[in-house]
Design a protein around this motif. Structure first.
Motif, PDB file in Angstrom:
ATOM      1  N   MET A   1      46.909 -71.198  -5.750  1.00 22.38           N
ATOM      2  CA  MET A   1      46.001 -72.314  -6.109  1.00 22.38           C
ATOM      3  C   MET A   1      45.639 -72.212  -7.901  1.00 22.38           C
ATOM      4  O   MET A   1      45.502 -71.722  -8.593  1.00 22.38           O
ATOM      5  N   THR A   2      46.823 -72.301  -8.022  1.00 21.29           N
ATOM      6  CA  THR A   2      47.131 -72.467  -9.933  1.00 21.29           C
ATOM      7  C   THR A   2      46.158 -74.181 -10.531  1.00 21.29           C
ATOM      8  O   THR A   2      46.755 -75.027  -9.637  1.00 21.29           O
ATOM      9  N   THR A   3      45.386 -74.126 -11.602  1.00 23.69           N
ATOM     10  CA  THR A   3      44.622 -75.449 -12.095  1.00 23.69           C
ATOM     11  C   THR A   3      44.973 -74.791 -13.229  1.00 23.69           C
ATOM     12  O   THR A   3      44.771 -74.377 -14.032  1.00 23.69           O
ATOM     13  N   LEU A   4      45.380 -76.088 -14.468  1.00 22.73           N
ATOM     14  CA  LEU A   4      45.355 -76.674 -15.652  1.00 22.73           C
ATOM     15  C   LEU A   4      44.018 -77.162 -15.913  1.00 22.73           C
ATOM     16  O   LEU A   4      44.408 -78.366 -15.107  1.00 22.73           O
ATOM     17  N   ILE A   5      43.714 -76.849 -16.609  1.00 26.44           N
ATOM     18  CA  ILE A   5      42.328 -77.528 -17.191  1.00 26.44           C
ATOM     19  C   ILE A   5      42.750 -78.087 -18.444  1.00 26.44           C
ATOM     20  O   ILE A   5      43.262 -77.640 -18.796  1.00 26.44           O
TER      21      ILE A   5
ATOM     22  N   GLY B   1      53.919 -77.496  -9.616  1.00 24.28           N
ATOM     23  CA  GLY B   1      52.530 -77.724  -8.852  1.00 24.28           C
ATOM     24  C   GLY B   1      51.715 -76.818  -8.781  1.00 24.28           C
ATOM     25  O   GLY B   1      50.529 -77.032  -7.952  1.00 24.28           O
ATOM     26  N   ALA B   2      50.629 -76.935 -10.057  1.00 25.15           N
ATOM     27  CA  ALA B   2      49.625 -76.631 -10.649  1.00 25.15           C
ATOM     28  C   ALA B   2      48.503 -77.918 -10.884  1.00 25.15           C
ATOM     29  O   ALA B   2      49.323 -78.964 -10.292  1.00 25.15           O
ATOM     30  N   ARG B   3      47.299 -78.179 -10.169  1.00 28.21           N
ATOM     31  CA  ARG B   3      46.448 -79.470  -9.881  1.00 28.21           C
ATOM     32  C   ARG B   3      46.417 -79.590 -11.487  1.00 28.21           C
ATOM     33  O   ARG B   3      45.846 -78.210 -12.230  1.00 28.21           O
ATOM     34  N   ILE B   4      46.107 -80.169 -11.897  1.00 26.13           N
ATOM     35  CA  ILE B   4      46.438 -80.687 -13.299  1.00 26.13           C
ATOM     36  C   ILE B   4      44.557 -81.352 -12.792  1.00 26.13           C
ATOM     37  O   ILE B   4      44.471 -82.414 -12.399  1.00 26.13           O
ATOM     38  N   ILE B   5      43.239 -81.136 -14.111  1.00 28.42           N
ATOM     39  CA  ILE B   5      42.173 -81.319 -14.301  1.00 28.42           C
ATOM     40  C   ILE B   5      42.370 -82.365 -16.029  1.00 28.42           C
ATOM     41  O   ILE B   5      42.488 -81.588 -17.021  1.00 28.42           O
ATOM     42  N   ASP B   6      42.445 -83.434 -15.583  1.00 31.19           N
ATOM     43  CA  ASP B   6      41.768 -84.290 -17.614  1.00 31.19           C
ATOM     44  C   ASP B   6      41.353 -83.619 -17.815  1.00 31.19           C
ATOM     45  O   ASP B   6      39.731 -84.545 -17.158  1.00 31.19           O
ATOM     46  N   ALA B   7      40.618 -83.309 -18.950  1.00 33.03           N
ATOM     47  CA  ALA B   7      39.127 -82.857 -19.546  1.00 33.03           C
ATOM     48  C   ALA B   7      38.882 -83.921 -20.941  1.00 33.03           C
ATOM     49  O   ALA B   7      38.600 -83.063 -21.621  1.00 33.03           O
ATOM     50  N   ALA B   8      39.937 -84.296 -20.995  1.00 33.77           N
ATOM     51  CA  ALA B   8      39.581 -85.428 -22.729  1.00 33.77           C
ATOM     52  C   ALA B   8      38.365 -86.038 -22.615  1.00 33.77           C
ATOM     53  O   ALA B   8      37.903 -86.779 -21.512  1.00 33.77           O
ATOM     54  N   GLY B   9      37.614 -86.001 -23.883  1.00 29.71           N
ATOM     55  CA  GLY B   9      36.063 -85.781 -24.030  1.00 29.71           C
ATOM     56  C   GLY B   9      35.160 -85.258 -23.704  1.00 29.71           C
ATOM     57  O   GLY B   9      34.221 -85.329 -24.124  1.00 29.71           O
ATOM     58  N   MET B  10      35.552 -84.348 -22.762  1.00 27.97           N
ATOM     59  CA  MET B  10      34.776 -82.968 -22.417  1.00 27.97           C
ATOM     60  C   MET B  10      34.576 -82.137 -22.641  1.00 27.97           C
ATOM     61  O   MET B  10      35.418 -81.916 -23.246  1.00 27.97           O
TER      62      MET B  10
ATOM     63  N   VAL C   1      43.028 -74.509 -20.131  1.00 30.97           N
ATOM     64  CA  VAL C   1      42.343 -73.257 -19.227  1.00 30.97           C
ATOM     65  C   VAL C   1      43.311 -72.730 -17.559  1.00 30.97           C
ATOM     66  O   VAL C   1      43.445 -74.090 -17.004  1.00 30.97           O
ATOM     67  N   LEU C   2      44.087 -72.348 -18.365  1.00 33.03           N
ATOM     68  CA  LEU C   2      44.285 -72.075 -16.512  1.00 33.03           C
ATOM     69  C   LEU C   2      43.605 -71.038 -15.696  1.00 33.03           C
ATOM     70  O   LEU C   2      43.615 -69.870 -16.518  1.00 33.03           O
ATOM     71  N   VAL C   3      43.997 -71.689 -14.329  1.00 30.97           N
ATOM     72  CA  VAL C   3      43.237 -70.779 -13.386  1.00 30.97           C
ATOM     73  C   VAL C   3      43.715 -70.534 -13.013  1.00 30.97           C
ATOM     74  O   VAL C   3      44.828 -71.814 -11.536  1.00 30.97           O
ATOM     75  N   GLU C   4      44.361 -69.154 -12.231  1.00 30.60           N
ATOM     76  CA  GLU C   4      45.529 -68.417 -11.369  1.00 30.60           C
ATOM     77  C   GLU C   4      44.532 -68.128 -10.249  1.00 30.60           C
ATOM     78  O   GLU C   4      43.600 -67.077 -10.416  1.00 30.60           O
ATOM     79  N   ASP C   5      44.253 -69.046  -8.879  1.00 30.26           N
ATOM     80  CA  ASP C   5      43.286 -68.094  -7.706  1.00 30.26           C
ATOM     81  C   ASP C   5      42.028 -68.107  -8.222  1.00 30.26           C
ATOM     82  O   ASP C   5      41.400 -69.343  -8.447  1.00 30.26           O
ATOM     83  N   GLU C   6      41.267 -67.715  -8.068  1.00 33.50           N
ATOM     84  CA  GLU C   6      39.886 -67.658  -8.149  1.00 33.50           C
ATOM     85  C   GLU C   6      39.288 -67.162 -10.351  1.00 33.50           C
ATOM     86  O   GLU C   6      38.243 -67.126 -10.589  1.00 33.50           O
ATOM     87  N   ARG C   7      40.132 -66.499 -11.081  1.00 30.50           N
ATOM     88  CA  ARG C   7      40.242 -65.834 -12.611  1.00 30.50           C
ATOM     89  C   ARG C   7      41.484 -67.057 -13.462  1.00 30.50           C
ATOM     90  O   ARG C   7      42.026 -67.924 -13.046  1.00 30.50           O
ATOM     91  N   ILE C   8      40.520 -67.044 -14.285  1.00 27.16           N
ATOM     92  CA  ILE C   8      41.134 -67.799 -15.673  1.00 27.16           C
ATOM     93  C   ILE C   8      41.415 -66.567 -15.934  1.00 27.16           C
ATOM     94  O   ILE C   8      42.050 -65.474 -16.085  1.00 27.16           O
ATOM     95  N   SER C   9      43.659 -66.747 -16.177  1.00 27.22           N
ATOM     96  CA  SER C   9      44.331 -66.798 -16.468  1.00 27.22           C
ATOM     97  C   SER C   9      44.632 -66.872 -18.087  1.00 27.22           C
ATOM     98  O   SER C   9      45.507 -65.857 -18.980  1.00 27.22           O
ATOM     99  N   GLN C  10      44.607 -67.707 -18.525  1.00 30.50           N
ATOM    100  CA  GLN C  10      44.859 -67.849 -19.941  1.00 30.50           C
ATOM    101  C   GLN C  10      44.241 -69.122 -20.636  1.00 30.50           C
ATOM    102  O   GLN C  10      43.284 -70.196 -20.148  1.00 30.50           O
ATOM    103  N   VAL C  11      43.481 -68.836 -21.799  1.00 32.07           N
ATOM    104  CA  VAL C  11      42.958 -70.275 -22.560  1.00 32.07           C
ATOM    105  C   VAL C  11      43.758 -70.442 -23.778  1.00 32.07           C
ATOM    106  O   VAL C  11      44.196 -69.284 -24.759  1.00 32.07           O
ATOM    107  N   GLY C  12      43.963 -71.470 -24.348  1.00 35.62           N
ATOM    108  CA  GLY C  12      44.581 -71.885 -25.308  1.00 35.62           C
ATOM    109  C   GLY C  12      45.160 -73.112 -25.836  1.00 35.62           C
ATOM    110  O   GLY C  12      45.648 -74.307 -24.854  1.00 35.62           O
ATOM    111  N   PRO C  13      45.759 -73.315 -27.074  1.00 31.79           N
ATOM    112  CA  PRO C  13      46.408 -74.729 -27.236  1.00 31.79           C
ATOM    113  C   PRO C  13      47.605 -75.384 -26.294  1.00 31.79           C
ATOM    114  O   PRO C  13      48.351 -74.580 -25.902  1.00 31.79           O
TER     115      PRO C  13
END
Ligand SMILES: [Zn+2]
Length: 463
Positions: free
Chosen positions: A1-5, A40-49, A21-33
């Motif tokens: 499972m890949t998640t992009l915040i 297929g990534a799940r997207i979480i919108d964190a605008a204002g958060m 923040v990109l999350v692959e399976d249980e870990r953070i894989s990348q942090v950046g602009p």
């Protein structure tokens, strides 16, 4: 499972940056602009958060025996409540029974947590007896990831150990790298004061506080630090409650000693008057050390600001008012000691700390997550937002308004110590190792998904 915040502001102990923040399976894989979303990534919108590392509560007592009863939250209900509040790891306490081996206690607490914990958990070991291979047992526990031990200078005949035992335990950590955590109150003196109070017919809850003076805490903190200094090892004071005790820690730190201390939301926000509530309701605020006069609160905040205090944990140890606290109706010494707090720590420290201008956003993350991870041997797996760290993340809504109440909280206890407190700032979405376990007030995790945290000795906060 890949998640992009996406679109959030990533806040760590040291920086505040707009970043994805990109999350692959249980870990953070990348942090950046502006990270691209993989197919297929799940997207979480964190605008204002804010995106912060999951909270770490280094002091909880779930499913714990005390005075003939058990703390009201077990590992399932307690860790679920923790998750709602943005806490994704806890360190609870196994208790070595006198005359028994630490391994037995570890097995007992693993059984309590196994199949129930909703978030990752570590264990400290409470040492009550160092006879019968106790020092070897400590080394054995360190090998199992129990990298910290708690000793009591209070509760004679129950948990208290003498100075020789404390000194032996401290000295052993010079070799095995564990950290000694001290419940610092002079229990022998306090017991004499209690006996006198009871003889005078003083049985109401308020006498719980009046029989445990701040100097009894300060004396024990001083002694604990002195013994650690002689042994040449660090020491960590749990639930520091008073200015008197804080002064002892500050004096030691000013001399460059590796002395550390935590405080708890109740000591920062509540005071001794609570124990005078009518209809025995003062019993809801009976825990140890006790609440202090109001003047102590700004001193504790000052300690957090200036790093004389390093951690805020909860000492969560709930007992229901109706059928547990009531055990001490005619005798305050029979009131089970403890209060609920595992769910509200981040809300309270954010609101009364960050919103009130007492601490920075980064300091908030540091004292609730990063430093406990470092001190207790979980860093950088926990307490950090960086590639390789566990994806324990909280999407924090700084504008969410929330009123704390027993009517709506998730702890299995019939009252709140912070009933009616109105806070701004709350966890919206909580990820534990990449899995969304809380979203918009819905619990999506599963009991038993939490894993035991094998913690490293010499966490490194003092390097
Ligand atoms: Zn405790």
């Amino acid at each position: 499972m890949t998640t992009l915040i996406r679109n959030g502001t990533v806040v760590t102990a040291s920086s505040t940056n707009p970043a994805d923040v990109l999350v692959e399976d249980e870990r953070i894989s990348q942090v950046g602009p502006a990270l691209g979303a993989p197919a297929g990534a799940r997207i979480i919108d964190a605008a204002g958060m804010y995106v912060i590392p999951g909270g770490i509560d280094a002091h909880t007592h779930l499913d714990m025996p005390f005075g003939g009863t058990m703390s009201a939250d077990d590992f399932e209900t307690g860790t679920r409540a923790a998750a709602f509040g943005g806490t994704t790891s806890i360190v609870d306490f196994a208790i070595q029974g006198r005359g028994t081996r630490m391994r037995d206690a570890l097995d007992t607490w693993w059984k309590k947590a196994d199949g129930r914990s909703c978030i990752d958990y570590g264990l400290h070991m409470i040492v009550t007896d160092l006879a019968n291979s106790g020092l070897e047992d400590m080394d054995d526990m360190v090998d199992e990831g129990v990298a910290s031990f708690k000793l009591f200078m209070a509760y004679p005949n129950v948990l208290m150990v003498d100075d020789a035992t404390i000194f032996k335990a401290l000295s052993r950590t010079a070799k095995n790298g564990a950290l000694i955590c001290m419940h610092a109150e002079n229990g022998s003196v306090i017991d004499v004061i209690i006996a006198k109070a009871l003889a005078e017919g003083k049985t109401a809850p308020i006498y719980h506080a009046l029989t445990r003076p701040p100097r009894a805490e300060a004396e024990a903190v001083h002694r604990a630090i002195a013994m650690a200094e002689i042994a040449g090892v660090p020491v960590y004071i749990v639930h520091l409650s008073s200015e008197d005790a804080l002064n002892q820690v500050r004096e030691a730190r000013d001399r460059g000693l590796p002395a550390f201390a935590e405080t708890c939301p109740q000591y920062l926000l509540l005071s001794i008057e609570e124990l005078e509530r009518p209809n025995f309701e003062g019993a809801k605020y009976v825990f140890t050390p006790p609440l202090r006069p109001k003047e102590h609160q700004p001193k504790l905040w000052d300690g957090l600001q200036h790093d004389d205090l390093q951690v805020v944990s909860t000492d969560h140890c709930p007992f229901c008012f109706a059928d547990q606290k009531i055990l001490g109706k005619d005798d305050f010494t029979k009131i089970p000691n403890g209060g609920p707090g595992i769910e509200n720590r981040l809300q309270l420290i954010y609101h009364y700390g960050v919103n009130a201008g007492k601490i920075s956003l980064n300091r908030f993350v540091e004292i609730t997550s990063t430093t406990p991870a470092r001190i207790f041997g979980m860093y950088p797996r926990k307490g950090e937002i960086a590639p390789g760290s566990d994806a324990d993340l909280v999407i924090w809504d700084p504008d969410a308004r929330y009123t704390i109440s027993a009517q709506t909280h998730h702890m299995r206890v019939d009252y709140s110590m912070f009933e009616g407190f109105e806070v701004r700032g709350n966890a919206r979405t909580v990820l534990s190792r990449g899995e969304i376990i809380v979203d918009n007030g819905q619990f999506l995790g599963k009991p038993g998904r939490g894993r035991y945290l094998k913690r490293a000795a010499r966490g490194g906060a003092w390097k």
